[in-house]
Scaffold this motif. Structure first.
Motif, PDB file in Angstrom:
ATOM      1  N   VAL A  43      -3.526  -5.425  -1.334  1.00  0.00           N
ATOM      2  CA  VAL A  43      -4.101  -4.285   0.371  1.00  0.00           C
ATOM      3  C   VAL A  43      -5.072  -5.839   0.243  1.00  0.00           C
ATOM      4  O   VAL A  43      -5.466  -6.422   1.503  1.00  0.00           O
ATOM      5  CB  VAL A  43      -4.283  -3.559  -0.324  1.00  0.00           C
ATOM      6  CG1 VAL A  43      -5.338  -3.296   0.003  1.00  0.00           C
ATOM      7  CG2 VAL A  43      -3.060  -2.418  -0.696  1.00  0.00           C
ATOM      8  N   ILE A  95       0.578  -1.473  -0.046  1.00  0.00           N
ATOM      9  CA  ILE A  95      -0.092  -0.350  -0.423  1.00  0.00           C
ATOM     10  C   ILE A  95       0.733   1.396   0.065  1.00  0.00           C
ATOM     11  O   ILE A  95       0.244   2.189  -0.480  1.00  0.00           O
ATOM     12  CB  ILE A  95      -0.692  -0.417   1.025  1.00  0.00           C
ATOM     13  CG1 ILE A  95      -2.207   1.084   1.514  1.00  0.00           C
ATOM     14  CG2 ILE A  95      -0.625   0.752   2.568  1.00  0.00           C
ATOM     15  CD1 ILE A  95      -3.592   0.776   2.448  1.00  0.00           C
ATOM     16  N   GLY A 121      -6.482   0.320   4.034  1.00  0.00           N
ATOM     17  CA  GLY A 121      -6.430  -0.535   2.983  1.00  0.00           C
ATOM     18  C   GLY A 121      -8.261  -0.451   2.212  1.00  0.00           C
ATOM     19  O   GLY A 121      -8.025  -0.242   1.122  1.00  0.00           O
ATOM     20  N   ALA A 146      -7.264   2.582   0.256  1.00  0.00           N
ATOM     21  CA  ALA A 146      -6.860   2.216  -0.605  1.00  0.00           C
ATOM     22  C   ALA A 146      -7.914   1.978  -1.944  1.00  0.00           C
ATOM     23  O   ALA A 146      -7.325   2.080  -3.442  1.00  0.00           O
ATOM     24  CB  ALA A 146      -5.952   1.463  -0.962  1.00  0.00           C
ATOM     25  N   LEU A 151      -3.871  -0.915  -8.519  1.00  0.00           N
ATOM     26  CA  LEU A 151      -4.267  -0.902  -7.582  1.00  0.00           C
ATOM     27  C   LEU A 151      -5.633  -2.147  -7.347  1.00  0.00           C
ATOM     28  O   LEU A 151      -6.576  -2.148  -7.404  1.00  0.00           O
ATOM     29  CB  LEU A 151      -5.013   0.349  -7.119  1.00  0.00           C
ATOM     30  CG  LEU A 151      -4.351   0.963  -5.830  1.00  0.00           C
ATOM     31  CD1 LEU A 151      -5.029   2.733  -5.725  1.00  0.00           C
ATOM     32  CD2 LEU A 151      -3.172  -0.190  -4.633  1.00  0.00           C
TER      33      LEU A 151
END
Length: 381
Positions: free
Chosen positions: A232, A119, A362, A365, A221
């Motif tokens: 993540v 992250i 998390g 993100a 991501l």
């Protein structure tokens, strides 16, 4: 020369080459011309202007990679300095790079370490991307700036958009596809009187650097495999849940990307040769999906049936909703992700759940992924 020195030289050389390639690419975006165009090519003055794109763009990539680097060092995990990947051809518009990566040289044995290292990069790069976008949208040049790029537009005045795009050949103008953040900056931060025409935004280097940074952030991501988002999500939900969700996300991503790529009407043709060509392209597409899904299941027949099911579903959607379209540009990334990077995440010895602070971070993100993701990153006229 010892191996460590040789590695440093390779990394430094790749950085210099990537600085050159992104500067060249930035100049090409800014001026709408290519270096290898013998008649209207770009010279050295224009090349140096490309630094307005390459410096902020590489700064964001560098901050991203060093976010991973320093967090890995914090957890006493051996890791290399970044390897940058230059990409420039001189006869077509590119980003100038395929990004950068670091190599983790130790086994990571806990969800917490995977989470922290995964992250740190996207969050650090995201913060700088916001700063670059804010600067770009609050320091837009006067609208007449576009006449320095396209002198022929000046005869139409600032109403050039009503005239110059009518007779353009197909796919000759590029529009940046909105994501939620880019839309926010255009709508609420930029001075409307200075906001460039959608087809001319590619000539504004800070906007391009910020947009491409969001693009890379969203790809990193994606919560699949060993992407940052995969680290993540794996850390958030654990091994068992991730093994169920990750394949579904990959198949869903592939379903969206290829939606409308082939339609039932493509095969309703009187020309047998064209029909056979379309059939051949369809076969290649199915094979590409087969390769992309191979890491989901080791049984080849199951993988083939999954690929055929996706294609069948896409045909049905296209039949009932002919205007529904995905973004085929994602298909190569899906192939790389499914075939080479893998769908599943390495298991960890320490499978303890994360604490409340990391859980909040998390999900933040993953929210950033949603804000940065463009369903159609580049839209052609």
């Amino acid at each position: 020369m010892n191996p460590q020195t040789r590695t440093y030289l390779i990394q430094a050389s790749l950085f210099v080459l990537t600085l050159i390639s992104t500067t060249a690419a930035g100049a090409e975006w800014m001026y709408g011309r290519f270096f290898l165009d013998l008649e209207h090519g770009i010279g050295w003055p224009e090349f140096w202007d490309g630094l307005h794109y390459s410096i902020p763009f590489l700064a964001i990539l560098t901050v991203h990679e060093f976010g991973h680097f320093f967090m890995a060092r914090y957890h006493h995990v051996r890791v290399t300095l970044p390897y940058y990947i230059p990409m420039w051809f001189g006869f077509g518009q590119t980003l100038g790079t395929l990004g950068a990566f670091i190599r983790i040289q130790d086994f990571i044995n806990s969800r917490k370490k995977f989470f922290d290292i995964g992250i740190a990069g996207p969050l650090a790069g995201f913060v700088l991307a916001l700063i670059v976008l804010w600067y770009g949208f609050t320091h837009l040049p006067p609208p007449e700036y576009i006449f320095s790029i396209h002198p022929d537009y000046q005869k139409y005045g600032l109403a050039f958009g009503q005239h110059v795009y009518k007779n353009l050949p197909p796919e000759s103008a590029i529009q940046l596809g909105d994501n939620l953040l880019f839309w926010f900056f255009k709508t609420y931060v930029a001075d409307p009187a200075r906001l460039p025409h959608p087809y001319e935004m590619v000539h504004y280097p800070y906007l391009m650097a910020g947009y491409f940074a969001l693009f890379f952030t969203s790809l990193n991501l994606i919560p699949i495999g060993q992407l940052d988002g995969g680290h993540v999500l794996y850390s958030l939900i654990g091994r068992r849940a991730f093994r169920m969700i990750a394949p579904v996300l990959l198949v869903g991503f592939a379903f969206y990307a290829g939606l409308g790529f082939f339609k039932p009407t493509d095969f309703v043709v009187a020309d047998d040769r064209k029909f056979m060509n379309e059939l051949g392209y369809l076969g290649l597409y199915i094979f590409g999906l087969f390769l992309s899904f191979q890491s989901i299941n080791e049984n080849r027949m199951t993988t083939l049936l999954l690929a055929l099911s996706v294609v069948t579903g896409q045909f049905l959607v296209s039949y009932f909703f002919p205007t529904a379209e995905g973004y085929p540009g994602f298909l190569l990334f899906i192939l790389i992700l499914g075939r080479f990077l893998g769908v599943y995440h390495p298991e960890t010895e320490d499978d303890q759940p994360l604490g409340t602070g990391r859980i909040v971070l998390g999900w933040l993100a993953l929210l950033i992924f949603v804000l940065c993701f463009s369903p159609k990153p580049f839209v052609f006229s």
